[in-house]
Design a protein around this motif. Sequence first.
Motif, PDB file in Angstrom:
ATOM      1  N   SER A  54       0.829  -1.212   0.000  1.00 18.45           N
ATOM      2  CA  SER A  54       0.000   0.000   0.000  1.00 18.45           C
ATOM      3  C   SER A  54       0.859   1.255   0.000  1.00 18.45           C
ATOM      4  CB  SER A  54      -0.923   0.004   1.216  1.00 18.45           C
ATOM      5  OG  SER A  54      -1.800  -1.071   1.180  1.00 18.45           O
ATOM      6  N   TYR A  58       1.064   3.852  -3.063  1.00 16.57           N
ATOM      7  CA  TYR A  58       0.716   5.249  -2.812  1.00 16.57           C
ATOM      8  C   TYR A  58       1.831   6.169  -3.285  1.00 16.57           C
ATOM      9  CZ  TYR A  58      -0.693   9.458  -0.355  1.00 16.57           C
ATOM     10  OH  TYR A  58      -1.051  10.745  -0.055  1.00 16.57           O
ATOM     11  N   SER A  61       1.947   6.227  -7.109  1.00 14.00           N
ATOM     12  CA  SER A  61       0.814   6.907  -7.737  1.00 14.00           C
ATOM     13  C   SER A  61       1.010   8.408  -7.856  1.00 14.00           C
ATOM     14  CB  SER A  61      -0.470   6.619  -6.960  1.00 14.00           C
ATOM     15  OG  SER A  61      -0.432   7.255  -5.694  1.00 14.00           O
ATOM     16  N   HIS A  62       1.903   8.977  -7.070  1.00 10.01           N
ATOM     17  CA  HIS A  62       2.146  10.416  -7.149  1.00 10.01           C
ATOM     18  C   HIS A  62       3.163  10.783  -8.219  1.00 10.01           C
ATOM     19  CE1 HIS A  62      -0.407  11.701  -3.914  1.00 10.01           C
ATOM     20  NE2 HIS A  62       0.026  10.685  -3.184  1.00 10.01           N
TER      21      HIS A  62
END
Length: 117
Positions: A54, A58, A61-62
């Motif tokens: 996770s 995360y 994803s940025h």
Amino acid sequence: MDLSSPRFILFGFVVIVLNYLLSAKYRTAFLLFFSFLFIGYYSLMSAVAVLFLSVVNYAVSHRINRILYRSSILFNVVVVLLCGYIGQNSQGVSFTISDLSFNAVSYTHLTLPTMCV
């Protein structure tokens, strides 16, 4: 926790009710916490692996681009396969082609419904 056990049904019911009672601002964190709690109830190592994935997803994803996206998918698939295989094989990771099995199945005993005219 068996998915058909009364404990899981009660857990799911409580989580669903509390989720709808919370304001929208806290729902994501609430569901994330109880997801990790559910996974941790099954296996602490699985919860750590899911938490790690996770955090990595995360972070990826940025800063997304095509190569990073494909690398992230490959990384997730490899981790899931390794964790699943390590859990079944206590002597470490060893995978060969002979571990795969393909069974031929005959379907000649199946018949289609027919209409008598």
